[in-house]
Write an enzyme that holds these catalytic residues in place. Structure first.
Site, PDB file in Angstrom:
ATOM      1  N   HIS A 268      -5.474  -1.036  10.323  1.00  0.00           N
ATOM      2  CA  HIS A 268      -4.157  -1.001  10.980  1.00  0.00           C
ATOM      3  C   HIS A 268      -4.317  -1.609  12.373  1.00  0.00           C
ATOM      4  O   HIS A 268      -4.769  -2.734  12.507  1.00  0.00           O
ATOM      5  CB  HIS A 268      -3.670   0.462  10.973  1.00  0.00           C
ATOM      6  CG  HIS A 268      -2.252   0.687  11.391  1.00  0.00           C
ATOM      7  ND1 HIS A 268      -1.314  -0.314  11.462  1.00  0.00           N
ATOM      8  CD2 HIS A 268      -1.593   1.828  11.766  1.00  0.00           C
ATOM      9  CE1 HIS A 268      -0.149   0.200  11.858  1.00  0.00           C
ATOM     10  NE2 HIS A 268      -0.295   1.497  12.050  1.00  0.00           N
ATOM     11  N   HIS A 307      -1.119  -8.543   4.853  1.00  0.00           N
ATOM     12  CA  HIS A 307      -0.206  -7.491   5.293  1.00  0.00           C
ATOM     13  C   HIS A 307       0.438  -6.875   4.069  1.00  0.00           C
ATOM     14  O   HIS A 307       0.724  -7.574   3.103  1.00  0.00           O
ATOM     15  CB  HIS A 307       0.871  -8.087   6.216  1.00  0.00           C
ATOM     16  CG  HIS A 307       1.541  -7.063   7.051  1.00  0.00           C
ATOM     17  ND1 HIS A 307       2.592  -6.312   6.590  1.00  0.00           N
ATOM     18  CD2 HIS A 307       1.283  -6.646   8.318  1.00  0.00           C
ATOM     19  CE1 HIS A 307       2.958  -5.483   7.548  1.00  0.00           C
ATOM     20  NE2 HIS A 307       2.182  -5.650   8.598  1.00  0.00           N
ATOM     21  N   ASP A 363      -2.258  -9.259  14.497  1.00  0.00           N
ATOM     22  CA  ASP A 363      -3.528  -9.000  15.162  1.00  0.00           C
ATOM     23  C   ASP A 363      -4.445 -10.207  15.222  1.00  0.00           C
ATOM     24  O   ASP A 363      -5.456 -10.178  15.913  1.00  0.00           O
ATOM     25  CB  ASP A 363      -4.264  -7.857  14.451  1.00  0.00           C
ATOM     26  CG  ASP A 363      -3.618  -6.527  14.747  1.00  0.00           C
ATOM     27  OD1 ASP A 363      -3.117  -6.385  15.872  1.00  0.00           O
ATOM     28  OD2 ASP A 363      -3.604  -5.656  13.868  1.00  0.00           O
TER      29      ASP A 363
HETATM   30  N1  ACO Z   1      -9.241 -10.786   3.529  1.00  0.00           N
HETATM   31  C1  ACO Z   1      -9.585 -11.060   2.257  1.00  0.00           C
HETATM   32  N2  ACO Z   1      -8.916 -10.621   1.181  1.00  0.00           N
HETATM   33  C2  ACO Z   1      -7.848  -9.859   1.412  1.00  0.00           C
HETATM   34  C3  ACO Z   1      -7.422  -9.522   2.707  1.00  0.00           C
HETATM   35  C4  ACO Z   1      -8.154 -10.022   3.797  1.00  0.00           C
HETATM   36  N3  ACO Z   1      -7.800  -9.759   5.053  1.00  0.00           N
HETATM   37  N4  ACO Z   1      -6.322  -8.747   2.636  1.00  0.00           N
HETATM   38  C5  ACO Z   1      -6.078  -8.584   1.329  1.00  0.00           C
HETATM   39  N5  ACO Z   1      -6.994  -9.258   0.592  1.00  0.00           N
HETATM   40  C6  ACO Z   1      -7.028  -9.380  -0.875  1.00  0.00           C
HETATM   41  C7  ACO Z   1      -7.476  -8.073  -1.505  1.00  0.00           C
HETATM   42  O1  ACO Z   1      -8.886  -8.055  -1.656  1.00  0.00           O
HETATM   43  C8  ACO Z   1      -6.737  -8.127  -2.821  1.00  0.00           C
HETATM   44  O2  ACO Z   1      -7.413  -9.042  -3.667  1.00  0.00           O
HETATM   45  P1  ACO Z   1      -7.494  -8.772  -5.270  1.00  0.00           P
HETATM   46  O3  ACO Z   1      -6.056  -8.846  -5.748  1.00  0.00           O
HETATM   47  O4  ACO Z   1      -8.368  -9.826  -5.788  1.00  0.00           O
HETATM   48  O5  ACO Z   1      -8.068  -7.390  -5.414  1.00  0.00           O
HETATM   49  C9  ACO Z   1      -5.402  -8.748  -2.459  1.00  0.00           C
HETATM   50  O6  ACO Z   1      -5.677  -9.577  -1.313  1.00  0.00           O
HETATM   51  C10 ACO Z   1      -4.305  -7.755  -2.123  1.00  0.00           C
HETATM   52  O7  ACO Z   1      -4.776  -6.934  -1.050  1.00  0.00           O
HETATM   53  P2  ACO Z   1      -4.527  -5.387  -0.906  1.00  0.00           P
HETATM   54  O8  ACO Z   1      -5.731  -4.773  -0.275  1.00  0.00           O
HETATM   55  O9  ACO Z   1      -4.048  -4.820  -2.202  1.00  0.00           O
HETATM   56  O10 ACO Z   1      -3.312  -5.372   0.095  1.00  0.00           O
HETATM   57  P3  ACO Z   1      -2.792  -4.117   0.901  1.00  0.00           P
HETATM   58  O11 ACO Z   1      -1.332  -4.304   1.048  1.00  0.00           O
HETATM   59  O12 ACO Z   1      -3.260  -2.833   0.294  1.00  0.00           O
HETATM   60  O13 ACO Z   1      -3.536  -4.239   2.308  1.00  0.00           O
HETATM   61  C11 ACO Z   1      -4.029  -4.858   4.518  1.00  0.00           C
HETATM   62  C12 ACO Z   1      -2.941  -4.779   3.442  1.00  0.00           C
HETATM   63  C13 ACO Z   1      -4.666  -3.483   4.727  1.00  0.00           C
HETATM   64  C14 ACO Z   1      -3.379  -5.282   5.840  1.00  0.00           C
HETATM   65  C15 ACO Z   1      -5.093  -5.894   4.068  1.00  0.00           C
HETATM   66  O14 ACO Z   1      -4.488  -7.158   3.931  1.00  0.00           O
HETATM   67  C16 ACO Z   1      -6.258  -5.962   5.041  1.00  0.00           C
HETATM   68  O15 ACO Z   1      -7.192  -5.165   4.923  1.00  0.00           O
HETATM   69  N6  ACO Z   1      -6.243  -6.919   6.032  1.00  0.00           N
HETATM   70  C17 ACO Z   1      -7.301  -6.994   7.013  1.00  0.00           C
HETATM   71  C18 ACO Z   1      -7.094  -5.951   8.100  1.00  0.00           C
HETATM   72  C19 ACO Z   1      -5.933  -6.292   8.992  1.00  0.00           C
HETATM   73  O16 ACO Z   1      -5.776  -7.399   9.485  1.00  0.00           O
HETATM   74  N7  ACO Z   1      -5.082  -5.283   9.251  1.00  0.00           N
HETATM   75  C20 ACO Z   1      -3.946  -5.395  10.149  1.00  0.00           C
HETATM   76  C21 ACO Z   1      -2.662  -5.338   9.400  1.00  0.00           C
HETATM   77  S1  ACO Z   1      -1.320  -5.566  10.472  1.00  0.00           S
HETATM   78  C22 ACO Z   1      -1.203  -4.089  11.258  1.00  0.00           C
HETATM   79  O17 ACO Z   1      -1.454  -3.045  10.751  1.00  0.00           O
HETATM   80  C23 ACO Z   1      -0.755  -4.106  12.593  1.00  0.00           C
END
Ligand code: ACO
Length: 430
Positions: A268, A307, A363
């Protein structure tokens, strides 16, 4: 004429039921009538991580994640970032309408009048290790405010609520600045109510022995815009924590301490700090392809990408990119920007990211700006919290004034043991 209802047939029993659809949603409670026998509890929905569950009706923030749209109270984020101060946006988010000139003046004065923190806070702060993470310190200090303002627990009294809202808006930057100065071992600088919100914050952060701290206007404005961009984001993890804790009628300080804890996590708000660590690990643009390969093979995530809601470019990231240029004209270019831009370019063209609709989020660039301004990475999420303060408070107030809300208490799908008899310790297997 189509009806606003949904008819569901339970194939376990062959019984159908029709439930109303309102604003594109059915009420989960309406599913309880689907039972396999009279003593069956009834159907529940299973939705880990709230992927498709609306927990409230809200009138504060609208997001269309597919189109990359973000609006506070109907106003597009880019227009607010262009034309408003953070306190003006905080007023909008909390009251529903933009303030008139005199309302804004009165509001700004009221918040400025609440920037001093109780004396005991300084003693509590001195008890923390200098290398403690600033988010842990901030959450603790906000919780500690509860001990100074016991009347805050009267959460159904709108006048009491208003005072706590002003206190939190006024005091959070002071607590954040004190946290920062403590981590550097520097003496604390008290707030100056004659300065604007961002100028006062910068003064409390950077002032040395000079009698009057003159904040750079470009940096003060950039910080204010960053606060605006973070002011609210509907039902994100920390806001959900704010609402969930607030639903027990805990006071706003205890409630917000929980929201700050939720924000601190690397998935987050903590992601802005992680982005900088990642850019350090990558080190130079030559190493990007190898790093992207590691991400694609699942070894790590590309921090600042992806996201839950945005499946398009995060509109805030676009605005932040513009601010970065203005900040760098004052501070000099942060060399990490080149790595970030090259990384973004590669990721946006790569099938892995394209297929999963992974775009830079708020971010990805904010940390690069904060670092150029002179902040250490572990304070970045604290800056996020100062902006999100307005949204947390608005969502908390909306929760408390919504007659449909009760204490938040999800159901579970229980998969554990059926009843079994106690086994004395000597008779248990290895
Ligand atoms: N890098 C690589 N792969 C990713 C990323 C990433 N940053 N984010 C998602 N994916 C992939 C997942 O591995 C998944 O792949 P799969 O379908 O092969 O399993 C797919 O994309 C879908 O991702 P989920 O994890 O299901 O998406 P979710 O909605 O649960 O997570 C989140 C969203 C937590 C923001 C995620 O994208 C992430 O961890 N990003 C990196 C951390 C980040 O930047 N967080 C800040 C968010 S903005 C905020 O809170 C202010």
């Amino acid at each position: 004429m189509p009806e606003d209802t949904l008819t569901i047939t339970d194939n376990r029993t062959g019984i159908s039921c029709t439930v109303p659809v309102k604003n594109g949603a059915i009420r989960a409670m309406d599913l309880r009538q689907l039972k396999t026998s009279p003593d069956d509890f009834g159907m529940v929905t299973y939705d880990p991580a709230f992927m498709n569950t609306a927990s409230c009706e809200s009138r504060i923030t609208f997001i269309d994640g597919d189109k990359g749209i973000l609006q506070y109270r109907g106003y597009p984020i880019d227009q607010l970032a262009e034309n408003c101060t953070y306190l003006e946006v905080a007023y909008l988010v909390l009251h529903g309408e933009l303030p008139t000139e005199s309302q804004l003046h009165g509001w700004t004065q009221e918040v400025a009048g609440q920037t001093a923190v109780p004396e005991g806070i300084e003693r509590i702060l001195q008890g923390f290790r200098q290398d403690a993470h600033p988010m842990s310190v901030l959450a603790s200090l906000v919780a500690a405010l509860s001990t100074f303002y016991p009347e805050a627990k009267n959460v159904h009294d709108s006048a009491v609520r208003r005072v706590q809202i002003l206190r939190l808006l006024g005091q959070l930057p002071t607590l954040a600045a004190y946290t920062y100065r403590h981590s550097l071992g520097l003496p604390l600088v008290p707030p100056d109510a004659s300065l604007t919100y961002p100028e006062n914050f910068l003064s409390m952060l950077w002032k040395k022995s000079e009698p009057y701290f003159q904040a750079n206007p470009v940096l003060a404005r950039a910080l204010d815009v960053l606060f605006i961009l973070h002011a609210d984001h509907e039902q994100n993890c920390s806001t959900n924590a704010m609402r969930s804790i607030g639903s027990s009628l805990a006071d706003p300080y205890m409630t917000m301490a929980g929201a700050i804890a939720a924000l601190s996590g690397p998935l987050h708000g903590g992601a802005n700090e992680e982005v900088l660590k990642m850019l350090d690990v990558i080190g130079s643009t030559d190493h990007i392809p190898a790093y992207v390969q590691k991400v694609k093979s699942g070894e790590c995530k590309l921090m600042g990408f992806g996201h839950r809601v945005y499946k398009n470019y995060d509109p805030r990231a676009r605005i932040i990119k513009r601010i970065a240029e203005q900040v760098f004209e004052v501070t000099g270019r942060n060399p990490k920007l080149d790595i970030a831009l090259a990384l973004e370019k590669i990721a946006l063209e790569d099938e892995y990211f394209v297929k999963r609709k992974l775009y830079p989020n708020v971010d990805f660039y904010s940390g690069i700006i904060y670092q150029a301004m002179g902040f250490q990475p572990d304070i970045f999420t604290v800056l996020f919290a100062i902006g999100r303060n307005a949204g947390w408070l608005a969502q908390w107030q909306e929760l408390l004034t919504d007659p449909a809300q009760k204490i938040a208490r999800p159901r579970q799908v229980f998969l554990g043991h059926a009843r079994r008899d106690f086994v004395p310790i000597g008779q248990r297997g290895a």
